[in-house]
Design a protein around this motif. Structure first.
Motif, PDB file in Angstrom:
ATOM      1  N   VAL A 124     106.125   7.780 -35.017  1.00  0.00           N
ATOM      2  CA  VAL A 124     106.922   8.603 -34.102  1.00  0.00           C
ATOM      3  C   VAL A 124     107.619   7.768 -33.034  1.00  0.00           C
ATOM      4  N   GLU A 125     106.897   6.965 -32.302  1.00  0.00           N
ATOM      5  CA  GLU A 125     107.527   6.177 -31.239  1.00  0.00           C
ATOM      6  C   GLU A 125     108.491   5.129 -31.786  1.00  0.00           C
ATOM      7  N   PRO A 126     108.159   4.427 -32.888  1.00  0.00           N
ATOM      8  CA  PRO A 126     109.160   3.525 -33.471  1.00  0.00           C
ATOM      9  C   PRO A 126     110.435   4.244 -33.906  1.00  0.00           C
ATOM     10  N   ALA A 127     110.298   5.454 -34.449  1.00  0.00           N
ATOM     11  CA  ALA A 127     111.479   6.217 -34.845  1.00  0.00           C
ATOM     12  C   ALA A 127     112.295   6.616 -33.623  1.00  0.00           C
ATOM     13  N   ARG A 128     111.623   7.006 -32.566  1.00  0.00           N
ATOM     14  CA  ARG A 128     112.311   7.366 -31.322  1.00  0.00           C
ATOM     15  C   ARG A 128     113.145   6.191 -30.802  1.00  0.00           C
ATOM     16  N   ALA A 129     112.552   5.010 -30.781  1.00  0.00           N
ATOM     17  CA  ALA A 129     113.259   3.823 -30.297  1.00  0.00           C
ATOM     18  C   ALA A 129     114.436   3.476 -31.198  1.00  0.00           C
ATOM     19  N   LEU A 130     114.240   3.596 -32.494  1.00  0.00           N
ATOM     20  CA  LEU A 130     115.298   3.268 -33.451  1.00  0.00           C
ATOM     21  C   LEU A 130     116.479   4.231 -33.317  1.00  0.00           C
ATOM     22  N   LEU A 131     116.191   5.526 -33.240  1.00  0.00           N
ATOM     23  CA  LEU A 131     117.252   6.532 -33.199  1.00  0.00           C
ATOM     24  C   LEU A 131     118.047   6.494 -31.900  1.00  0.00           C
ATOM     25  N   ALA A 132     117.460   5.934 -30.856  1.00  0.00           N
ATOM     26  CA  ALA A 132     118.188   5.822 -29.588  1.00  0.00           C
ATOM     27  C   ALA A 132     119.424   4.950 -29.719  1.00  0.00           C
ATOM     28  N   GLY A 133     119.434   4.074 -30.725  1.00  0.00           N
ATOM     29  CA  GLY A 133     120.567   3.181 -30.914  1.00  0.00           C
ATOM     30  C   GLY A 133     121.419   3.500 -32.128  1.00  0.00           C
ATOM     31  N   ARG A 134     121.223   4.670 -32.722  1.00  0.00           N
ATOM     32  CA  ARG A 134     121.997   5.045 -33.914  1.00  0.00           C
ATOM     33  C   ARG A 134     122.783   6.327 -33.666  1.00  0.00           C
ATOM     34  N   THR A 135     123.784   6.549 -34.528  1.00  0.00           N
ATOM     35  CA  THR A 135     124.576   7.777 -34.481  1.00  0.00           C
ATOM     36  C   THR A 135     124.028   8.746 -35.515  1.00  0.00           C
ATOM     37  N   ILE A 136     123.456   9.842 -35.053  1.00  0.00           N
ATOM     38  CA  ILE A 136     122.799  10.799 -35.943  1.00  0.00           C
ATOM     39  C   ILE A 136     123.815  11.793 -36.485  1.00  0.00           C
ATOM     40  N   ARG A 137     123.792  11.986 -37.802  1.00  0.00           N
ATOM     41  CA  ARG A 137     124.689  12.935 -38.461  1.00  0.00           C
ATOM     42  C   ARG A 137     124.012  14.263 -38.779  1.00  0.00           C
ATOM     43  N   SER A 138     122.744  14.204 -39.201  1.00  0.00           N
ATOM     44  CA  SER A 138     122.024  15.432 -39.547  1.00  0.00           C
ATOM     45  C   SER A 138     120.529  15.154 -39.584  1.00  0.00           C
ATOM     46  N   VAL A 139     119.766  16.245 -39.475  1.00  0.00           N
ATOM     47  CA  VAL A 139     118.309  16.165 -39.536  1.00  0.00           C
ATOM     48  C   VAL A 139     117.815  17.275 -40.456  1.00  0.00           C
ATOM     49  N   ALA A 140     116.908  16.942 -41.371  1.00  0.00           N
ATOM     50  CA  ALA A 140     116.323  17.927 -42.282  1.00  0.00           C
ATOM     51  C   ALA A 140     114.804  17.804 -42.233  1.00  0.00           C
ATOM     52  N   VAL A 141     114.143  18.921 -41.927  1.00  0.00           N
ATOM     53  CA  VAL A 141     112.689  18.952 -41.816  1.00  0.00           C
ATOM     54  C   VAL A 141     112.135  19.797 -42.955  1.00  0.00           C
ATOM     55  N   GLU A 142     111.154  19.257 -43.662  1.00  0.00           N
ATOM     56  CA  GLU A 142     110.470  19.998 -44.722  1.00  0.00           C
ATOM     57  C   GLU A 142     108.969  19.899 -44.462  1.00  0.00           C
ATOM     58  N   TRP A 143     108.373  21.009 -44.091  1.00  0.00           N
ATOM     59  CA  TRP A 143     106.952  21.049 -43.709  1.00  0.00           C
ATOM     60  C   TRP A 143     106.299  22.151 -44.529  1.00  0.00           C
ATOM     61  N   ILE A 179     111.579  12.529 -31.000  1.00  0.00           N
ATOM     62  CA  ILE A 179     112.325  11.377 -31.521  1.00  0.00           C
ATOM     63  C   ILE A 179     113.834  11.487 -31.354  1.00  0.00           C
ATOM     64  N   LEU A 180     114.376  12.706 -31.253  1.00  0.00           N
ATOM     65  CA  LEU A 180     115.822  12.832 -31.133  1.00  0.00           C
ATOM     66  C   LEU A 180     116.271  12.527 -29.704  1.00  0.00           C
ATOM     67  N   PRO A 181     117.321  11.754 -29.544  1.00  0.00           N
ATOM     68  CA  PRO A 181     117.792  11.422 -28.198  1.00  0.00           C
ATOM     69  C   PRO A 181     118.539  12.565 -27.512  1.00  0.00           C
ATOM     70  N   GLU A 182     118.808  13.636 -28.257  1.00  0.00           N
ATOM     71  CA  GLU A 182     119.578  14.753 -27.723  1.00  0.00           C
ATOM     72  C   GLU A 182     118.818  16.050 -27.951  1.00  0.00           C
ATOM     73  N   ALA A 183     118.841  16.935 -26.965  1.00  0.00           N
ATOM     74  CA  ALA A 183     118.183  18.227 -27.110  1.00  0.00           C
ATOM     75  C   ALA A 183     118.919  19.095 -28.125  1.00  0.00           C
ATOM     76  N   PHE A 184     118.197  20.069 -28.689  1.00  0.00           N
ATOM     77  CA  PHE A 184     118.814  20.978 -29.651  1.00  0.00           C
ATOM     78  C   PHE A 184     118.353  22.397 -29.377  1.00  0.00           C
ATOM     79  N   HIS A 185     119.102  23.355 -29.926  1.00  0.00           N
ATOM     80  CA  HIS A 185     118.777  24.767 -29.713  1.00  0.00           C
ATOM     81  C   HIS A 185     118.931  25.526 -31.021  1.00  0.00           C
ATOM     82  N   LEU A 186     118.248  26.653 -31.115  1.00  0.00           N
ATOM     83  CA  LEU A 186     118.230  27.450 -32.339  1.00  0.00           C
ATOM     84  C   LEU A 186     119.502  28.276 -32.474  1.00  0.00           C
ATOM     85  N   VAL A 187     120.048  28.351 -33.692  1.00  0.00           N
ATOM     86  CA  VAL A 187     121.214  29.201 -33.944  1.00  0.00           C
ATOM     87  C   VAL A 187     120.932  30.256 -35.026  1.00  0.00           C
TER      88      VAL A 187
END
Length: 307
Positions: A124-143, A179-187
């Motif tokens: 989790v923390e390594p992903a958080r650090a990595l994503l802070a320096g990348r441009t995110i296009r999409s996120v898909a969660v499968e639980w 992990i995401l550098p930006e907040a999100f909201h439900l649609v």
């Protein structure tokens, strides 16, 4: 100083995770248990938290491992008694009650720790650090997991306030909000309720970040066989994938982290640190997203569920 701890609620999660983590953690010792239906050999036992607090037992902190329904009264009693409090996830059944607990902890100058064990997974923390320096296009969660395996006979989880499939789903949300550098909201929220239950067995959620990045989530409690706890992030620089509940990380197709579960040991290590300074760690964002899912949820009835 060693923190003298009481566990309130000696059910499956306490036995599977908390007891071993406490035994392996420095600076904290289990001295009491409060549970209606269980006890531990060699440990002082009480029927409930009120009996514990009314006794002469010297306890510095309590770890609440009870179902979220009814937990507010337990946490409030402990805080009023000057005890530090650790909350198993989800921290409560409603948003109003958890914010009230945070305010009370501040007023009493004691620790309140709203735990999110999945945030302690190795990737989790390594992903958080990595994503802070990348441009995110999409996120898909499968639980997706088998409720009969993980929650056998736990009727409370199907009642109002028990969250249903959001009991595991909130673990995914706790990771994504971290992990995401930006907040999100439900649609959009589609919830699937067994016709004989008051809580959903599956959910399909669509979120967006402030800049418009889509975050899609699929939660399902009907999956048998291999269990799925994956988060896939597409970035302009390449894919970032967390699997196995956040304990494994693959970056641009290359494995980076593969580690066994240390989540609860990390939680208790952090709790010891918090108690030392009477600090509060209470991020309720994952529960906010679950509440939104119920507020916006379009309900679909599915076949009855029998445990």
């Amino acid at each position: 100083m060693t923190i003298r701890l009481a566990i309130v609620g000696l059910g499956k999660i306490a036995r599977d995770q908390h007891l071993g983590a406490i035994a392996a953690s420095a600076g904290i010792e289990l001295v009491a248990v409060a549970s209606r239906n269980a006890a531990l050999d060699g440990i002082a036992s009480f029927n409930d938290i009120d009996e514990l607090l009314a006794s002469n037992m010297e306890v510095d902190a309590v770890s609440l491992c009870t179902p979220p329904q009814g937990r507010f009264a337990q946490a409030r009693a402990a805080l009023l008694a000057g005890k530090h409090v650790m909350l198993e996830k989800p921290p409560g059944a409603t948003l109003a009650e958890v914010y009230a607990l945070e305010a009370l902890a501040k007023a009493r100058n004691v620790t309140l720790f709203a735990t999110w064990h999945s945030r302690e997974a190795a990737a989790v923390e390594p992903a958080r650090a990595l994503l802070a320096g990348r441009t995110i296009r999409s996120v898909a969660v499968e639980w997706k997991e088998d409720v009969r395996h993980w929650h056998p006979g736990q009727a409370w989880i199907w009642e109002s306030g028990g969250l249903g499939v959001f009991d595991p789903g909130i673990n995914a949300l706790s990771i994504v909000t971290r992990i995401l550098p930006e907040a999100f909201h439900l649609v959009r929220s589609d919830l699937f309720f067994p016709e004989n239950r008051a809580a959903p067995i599956a959910a399909t959620l669509s979120f967006k970040t402030g800049s418009g990045v889509p975050v899609e989530a699929e939660f399902d409690w009907r999956q048998t066989g291999l269990q799925t706890w994956d988060i896939r992030i597409e970035t302009s620089e390449g894919p970032v994938v967390l699997t196995h509940g956040g304990s494994r990380l693959t970056v641009d197709g290359e494995p980076r982290i593969v580690e066994e579960d240390q989540e609860y040991r990390n939680l208790y290590r952090h709790f010891v640190s918090l108690v030392g300074d009477s600090r509060i760690d209470a991020d309720f964002t994952p529960l906010v997203h679950v509440a939104d899912a119920f507020m916006l949820g379009r309900r679909t009835a599915v076949e009855a569920f029998e445990d």
